[in-house]
Design a protein around this motif. Structure first.
Motif, PDB file in Angstrom:
ATOM      1  N   ASN A  44      -0.389  37.980  60.264  1.00  0.00           N
ATOM      2  CA  ASN A  44       1.028  37.829  59.938  1.00  0.00           C
ATOM      3  C   ASN A  44       1.537  39.056  59.214  1.00  0.00           C
ATOM      4  N   SER A  81       4.883  35.391  67.724  1.00  0.00           N
ATOM      5  CA  SER A  81       5.888  34.429  67.271  1.00  0.00           C
ATOM      6  C   SER A  81       6.645  34.934  66.049  1.00  0.00           C
ATOM      7  N   PHE A  83       8.588  33.410  62.599  1.00  0.00           N
ATOM      8  CA  PHE A  83       8.590  32.213  61.751  1.00  0.00           C
ATOM      9  C   PHE A  83       9.662  32.302  60.672  1.00  0.00           C
ATOM     10  N   SER A  97       6.695  26.320  57.291  1.00  0.00           N
ATOM     11  CA  SER A  97       7.388  27.269  58.168  1.00  0.00           C
ATOM     12  C   SER A  97       7.372  26.748  59.591  1.00  0.00           C
ATOM     13  N   GLY A  99       8.102  28.107  63.711  1.00  0.00           N
ATOM     14  CA  GLY A  99       8.184  29.339  64.480  1.00  0.00           C
ATOM     15  C   GLY A  99       8.119  29.094  65.968  1.00  0.00           C
ATOM     16  N   ASP A 137       3.785  25.173  60.403  1.00  0.00           N
ATOM     17  CA  ASP A 137       2.692  25.736  59.622  1.00  0.00           C
ATOM     18  C   ASP A 137       2.890  25.371  58.151  1.00  0.00           C
TER      19      ASP A 137
END
Length: 179
Positions: A44, A81, A83, A97, A99, A137
């Motif tokens: 991320n 992705s 998010f 989150s 996304g 998430d």
């Protein structure tokens, strides 16, 4: 001389504020993928306090059942992705989150053996697959650099022989670091 110092402070402060370094993360997770199991790794990049992008690599193994016949299949995919953190509490010690993004990869049918087309009503060929992914998430901070993640993703494989929609739900650990 004083006016030059004020100018430098006024000019450089916004640049310093914009160039703030946000955390990067790496995670490993495992769980239930459709009728089988799956694992994934993600990287991320936090864009700001409430948004991040994610690059993921996923591997899944499952069996497709048609009558008494069971056909093993695996998918090897990569996803990208975006998010948005929709809820956080306790100074971001827990955050939720959502996304979405794109996914592409390869679906391996019957370990590469093409003899299944006479047995079950499938194309029976291993092939490139693509589609979209939506993910929720939950991130629970455990220490300065480690968090527990609870994740659920819905994969939409446009051209899969084994179902267009497949869910992955699992647990994992995320490591936070700064670059």
């Amino acid at each position: 001389m004083k006016s030059q110092a004020y100018f430098l402070i006024l000019f450089l402060f916004p640049l310093l504020a914009i160039s703030q370094s946000y955390s990067k993360t790496f995670s490993v997770n495992g769980g239930i993928f459709g009728e089988g199991y799956g694992v994934g790794i993600t990287y991320n990049t936090n864009l700001n306090e409430n948004t991040f992008t994610q690059i993921g690599l996923e591997v899944s193994m499952a069996d497709y059942k048609s009558g008494e016949i069971s056909v093993p299949y695996s998918s090897f995919t990569a996803s990208y992705s975006y998010f948005l953190t929709v809820y956080s509490r306790n100074r971001k010690m827990q955050s939720l989150s959502i996304g979405g993004g794109a996914i592409a990869g390869y679906e391996l049918v019957n370990n590469g053996n093409n003899d299944i087309s006479k047995v079950v009503s499938l194309d029976g060929n291993s092939k490139f697959i693509y589609g979209g992914v939506a993910t929720i998430d939950l991130d629970i901070i455990l220490s300065e650099h480690i968090s527990l993640i609870i994740k659920s993703s819905q994969f939409y494989h446009v051209n899969s022989d084994f179902g267009k929609l497949t869910n992955f739900s699992g647990l994992g650990l995320r490591y936070y670091f700064n670059l």
